[in-house]
Design a protein around this motif. Structure first.
Motif, mmCIF file in Angstrom:
data_model
loop_
_atom_site.group_PDB
_atom_site.id
_atom_site.type_symbol
_atom_site.label_atom_id
_atom_site.label_comp_id
_atom_site.label_asym_id
_atom_site.label_seq_id
_atom_site.Cartn_x
_atom_site.Cartn_y
_atom_site.Cartn_z
ATOM 1 N N UNK A 30 0.858 -1.177 0.000
ATOM 2 C CA UNK A 30 0.000 0.000 0.000
ATOM 3 C C UNK A 30 0.898 1.232 0.000
ATOM 4 N N UNK A 31 0.696 2.131 -0.957
ATOM 5 C CA UNK A 31 1.505 3.334 -1.090
ATOM 6 C C UNK A 31 0.649 4.565 -0.829
ATOM 7 N N UNK A 32 1.047 5.346 0.168
ATOM 8 C CA UNK A 32 0.322 6.565 0.516
ATOM 9 C C UNK A 32 1.054 7.751 -0.085
ATOM 10 N N UNK A 33 0.347 8.509 -0.917
ATOM 11 C CA UNK A 33 0.913 9.679 -1.586
ATOM 12 C C UNK A 33 1.045 10.857 -0.623
ATOM 13 N N UNK A 34 1.904 11.822 -0.983
ATOM 14 C CA UNK A 34 2.630 11.915 -2.251
ATOM 15 C C UNK A 34 3.845 10.998 -2.278
ATOM 16 N N UNK A 35 4.117 10.459 -3.458
ATOM 17 C CA UNK A 35 5.290 9.631 -3.679
ATOM 18 C C UNK A 35 6.408 10.522 -4.209
ATOM 19 N N UNK A 36 7.638 10.182 -3.934
ATOM 20 C CA UNK A 36 8.769 10.953 -4.413
ATOM 21 C C UNK A 36 9.211 10.542 -5.799
ATOM 22 N N UNK A 37 8.344 9.841 -6.521
ATOM 23 C CA UNK A 37 8.652 9.298 -7.845
ATOM 24 C C UNK A 37 7.346 8.936 -8.525
ATOM 25 N N UNK A 38 7.429 8.613 -9.786
ATOM 26 C CA UNK A 38 6.264 8.134 -10.535
ATOM 27 C C UNK A 38 6.314 6.609 -10.578
ATOM 28 N N UNK A 39 5.157 5.973 -10.559
ATOM 29 C CA UNK A 39 5.115 4.512 -10.529
ATOM 30 C C UNK A 39 5.670 3.868 -11.796
ATOM 31 N N UNK A 40 5.829 4.626 -12.857
ATOM 32 C CA UNK A 40 6.395 4.060 -14.083
ATOM 33 C C UNK A 40 7.886 4.391 -14.227
ATOM 34 N N UNK A 41 8.492 4.916 -13.165
ATOM 35 C CA UNK A 41 9.889 5.326 -13.200
ATOM 36 C C UNK A 41 10.830 4.120 -13.374
ATOM 37 N N UNK A 42 11.883 4.324 -14.168
ATOM 38 C CA UNK A 42 12.840 3.255 -14.466
ATOM 39 C C UNK A 42 13.481 2.659 -13.219
ATOM 40 N N UNK A 43 13.908 3.497 -12.298
ATOM 41 C CA UNK A 43 14.591 3.009 -11.090
ATOM 42 C C UNK A 43 13.685 2.099 -10.267
ATOM 43 N N UNK A 44 12.407 2.405 -10.224
ATOM 44 C CA UNK A 44 11.441 1.578 -9.507
ATOM 45 C C UNK A 44 11.332 0.219 -10.173
ATOM 46 N N UNK A 45 11.171 0.224 -11.487
ATOM 47 C CA UNK A 45 11.034 -1.027 -12.245
ATOM 48 C C UNK A 45 12.323 -1.849 -12.194
ATOM 49 N N UNK A 46 13.477 -1.170 -12.255
ATOM 50 C CA UNK A 46 14.752 -1.881 -12.225
ATOM 51 C C UNK A 46 14.911 -2.619 -10.897
ATOM 52 N N UNK A 47 14.628 -1.952 -9.797
ATOM 53 C CA UNK A 47 14.760 -2.578 -8.483
ATOM 54 C C UNK A 47 13.732 -3.688 -8.289
ATOM 55 N N UNK A 48 12.530 -3.487 -8.814
ATOM 56 C CA UNK A 48 11.483 -4.497 -8.694
ATOM 57 C C UNK A 48 11.618 -5.616 -9.704
ATOM 58 N N UNK A 49 12.525 -5.423 -10.660
ATOM 59 C CA UNK A 49 12.802 -6.372 -11.733
ATOM 60 C C UNK A 49 11.505 -6.748 -12.448
ATOM 61 N N UNK A 50 11.432 -7.962 -12.892
ATOM 62 C CA UNK A 50 10.251 -8.394 -13.632
ATOM 63 C C UNK A 50 9.114 -8.840 -12.702
ATOM 64 N N UNK A 51 9.273 -8.616 -11.401
ATOM 65 C CA UNK A 51 8.239 -9.003 -10.441
ATOM 66 C C UNK A 51 7.142 -7.953 -10.315
ATOM 67 N N UNK A 52 7.432 -6.711 -10.713
ATOM 68 C CA UNK A 52 6.488 -5.614 -10.482
ATOM 69 C C UNK A 52 5.085 -5.888 -11.039
ATOM 70 N N UNK A 53 4.931 -6.475 -12.241
ATOM 71 C CA UNK A 53 3.571 -6.751 -12.734
ATOM 72 C C UNK A 53 2.787 -7.743 -11.853
ATOM 73 N N UNK A 54 3.478 -8.550 -11.056
ATOM 74 C CA UNK A 54 2.812 -9.524 -10.179
ATOM 75 C C UNK A 54 2.464 -8.942 -8.818
ATOM 76 N N UNK A 55 2.849 -7.709 -8.562
ATOM 77 C CA UNK A 55 2.656 -7.080 -7.259
ATOM 78 C C UNK A 55 1.211 -6.644 -7.052
ATOM 79 N N UNK A 56 0.669 -6.964 -5.886
ATOM 80 C CA UNK A 56 -0.643 -6.479 -5.465
ATOM 81 C C UNK A 56 -0.399 -5.143 -4.767
ATOM 82 N N UNK A 57 -0.581 -4.044 -5.501
ATOM 83 C CA UNK A 57 -0.264 -2.711 -4.980
ATOM 84 C C UNK A 57 -1.459 -1.776 -5.129
ATOM 85 N N UNK A 58 -1.693 -0.978 -4.089
ATOM 86 C CA UNK A 58 -2.762 0.015 -4.088
ATOM 87 C C UNK A 58 -2.175 1.347 -3.645
ATOM 88 N N UNK A 59 -2.597 2.420 -4.286
ATOM 89 C CA UNK A 59 -2.152 3.751 -3.879
ATOM 90 C C UNK A 59 -3.321 4.520 -3.268
#
Length: 168
Positions: A30-59
């Motif tokens: 669960x992510x409570x805004x404001x976030x210091x980044x955009x959810x489509x940011x490269x650094x976020x995806x790189x760290x989450x690797x290919x697992x990010x699409x499988x994540x159950x995430x709510x903002x």
């Protein structure tokens, strides 16, 4: 299913790593805004690797929005200001564990209203805090341990060798 809540996270790589840990443990994020980044940011995806699409995430727009959409939930709050160590808490299988932003933690106004559920990770000296992703892992795995690692793989396997063969 356990829940990790990040209150206004600032560093995309931390959130990406936490997302990967959540996928590996079948934990909701669960992510409570404001976030210091955009959810489509490269650094976020790189760290989450290919697992990010499988994540159950709510903002959520803010903490009040989070509370309104999750009424009555049990929330443990990780903070360096807590009098109780994280191992003293008894984590329910569906509880929420909240962490604050990297630069300031959870706002004190929120902590004061939830004093009985605040927990800390012990540290030596005047260290301000541990890395957010590391802190989430430490407390999440304690909660998982208390719930007998329900539904998780408890045994690993070698691909090419047999464990008994390696002992010869």
């Amino acid at each position: 299913m356990l829940n990790i809540v990040l209150h206004e996270p600032e560093i995309p790589a931390n959130t990406g790593n936490i997302g990967r840990t959540c996928v590996a443990t079948n934990t909701r994020l669960h992510l409570i805004e404001p976030l210091g980044f955009k959810l489509n940011e490269k650094a976020l995806k790189r760290a989450g690797m290919d697992y990010w699409p499988s994540l159950d995430v709510t903002t959520y727009i803010d903490f009040q929005d989070f509370l309104e959409k999750n009424p009555g939930v049990k929330i443990y709050m990780a903070t360096t200001k807590a009098p109780k160590v994280y191992t003293e808490a008894k984590y329910e299988p569906d509880c929420y564990i909240m962490f604050g932003k990297e630069s300031a933690g959870i706002p004190e106004e929120i902590l004061v209203k939830n004093k009985e559920n605040c927990v800390r990770i012990p540290m030596v000296g005047d260290i301000r805090s541990l890395n957010l992703a590391n802190s989430v892992s430490i407390i999440l795995y304690e909660a998982l341990r208390q719930n007998q690692f329900n539904g998780m793989n408890m045994e690993g396997h070698l691909h090419r060798l047999n464990w008994d063969e390696t002992m010869k």
